[in-house]
Write a protein that holds these residues in place. Structure first.
Motif, mmCIF file in Angstrom:
data_model
loop_
_atom_site.group_PDB
_atom_site.id
_atom_site.type_symbol
_atom_site.label_atom_id
_atom_site.label_comp_id
_atom_site.label_asym_id
_atom_site.label_seq_id
_atom_site.Cartn_x
_atom_site.Cartn_y
_atom_site.Cartn_z
ATOM 1 N N SER A 29 -7.341 22.638 29.436
ATOM 2 C CA SER A 29 -7.099 24.070 29.341
ATOM 3 C C SER A 29 -7.837 24.740 30.487
ATOM 4 O O SER A 29 -8.888 24.274 30.927
ATOM 5 N N SER A 31 -9.121 27.703 30.240
ATOM 6 C CA SER A 31 -10.116 28.634 29.726
ATOM 7 C C SER A 31 -11.486 27.964 29.682
ATOM 8 O O SER A 31 -11.603 26.758 29.522
ATOM 9 N N VAL A 32 -12.489 28.792 29.840
ATOM 10 C CA VAL A 32 -13.857 28.314 29.843
ATOM 11 C C VAL A 32 -14.561 28.917 28.643
ATOM 12 O O VAL A 32 -14.342 30.068 28.297
ATOM 13 N N THR A 33 -15.398 28.150 28.007
ATOM 14 C CA THR A 33 -16.133 28.628 26.848
ATOM 15 C C THR A 33 -17.500 29.128 27.297
ATOM 16 O O THR A 33 -18.208 28.453 28.045
ATOM 17 N N TYR A 34 -17.836 30.323 26.845
ATOM 18 C CA TYR A 34 -19.136 30.914 27.162
ATOM 19 C C TYR A 34 -19.898 31.117 25.874
ATOM 20 O O TYR A 34 -19.328 31.344 24.817
ATOM 21 N N ARG A 35 -21.176 31.094 25.996
ATOM 22 C CA ARG A 35 -22.037 31.369 24.838
ATOM 23 C C ARG A 35 -22.787 32.667 25.115
ATOM 24 O O ARG A 35 -23.329 32.854 26.198
#
Length: 126
Positions: A29, A31-35
């Motif tokens: 994907s 999209s990148v996951t951020y916290r």
């Protein structure tokens, strides 16, 4: 030649095996996951709420300004119509005045002709 084709295929197969596994697998994907922390999330929510309120206020202001613009356009149209009627009345008044001045000049000239005729008549009688 047969061996060259086989050798080329073998080298190509070995080069694919040498690639890292990430290159061989399809991209999962984009999209990148951020916290983010709870404080950051709260700040973002507050910013979003404030932006939404400001947007709503701007919509209301825009609507009021649009209504005021429509009112001003109607008033402007009414004033233009009034001004046009005033111009027409003024032009009519000027025509009537010119007609009256022309009539008065004709009467004056006729009076002078009558006076001159009478003076000539009286002078001829003596």
């Amino acid at each position: 030649m047969k061996h060259t084709g086989k050798a080329l295929c073998a080298m190509l197969l070995l080069s694919f095996l040498a690639l890292p596994p990430a290159c061989a697998s399809p991209p999962a994907s984009s999209s990148v996951t951020y916290r983010i922390t709870e404080e950051e999330l709260t700040a973002l929510e507050q910013t979003l709420t404030a932006a939404s309120k400001e947007n709503e206020e701007q919509k209301q202001t825009s609507e009021k300004l649009r209504m005021q613009l429509e009112i001003l356009q109607l008033q402007s149209k009414e004033r233009e119509d009034t001004l046009q009627r005033a111009r027409e009345y003024w032009q009519k008044y000027e025509r009537e005045k010119r007609r009256e001045i022309r009539r008065l000049k004709q009467e004056r000239n006729a009076s002078w002709l009558i006076v001159a005729g009478l003076v000539g008549y009286m002078a001829a009688k003596r």
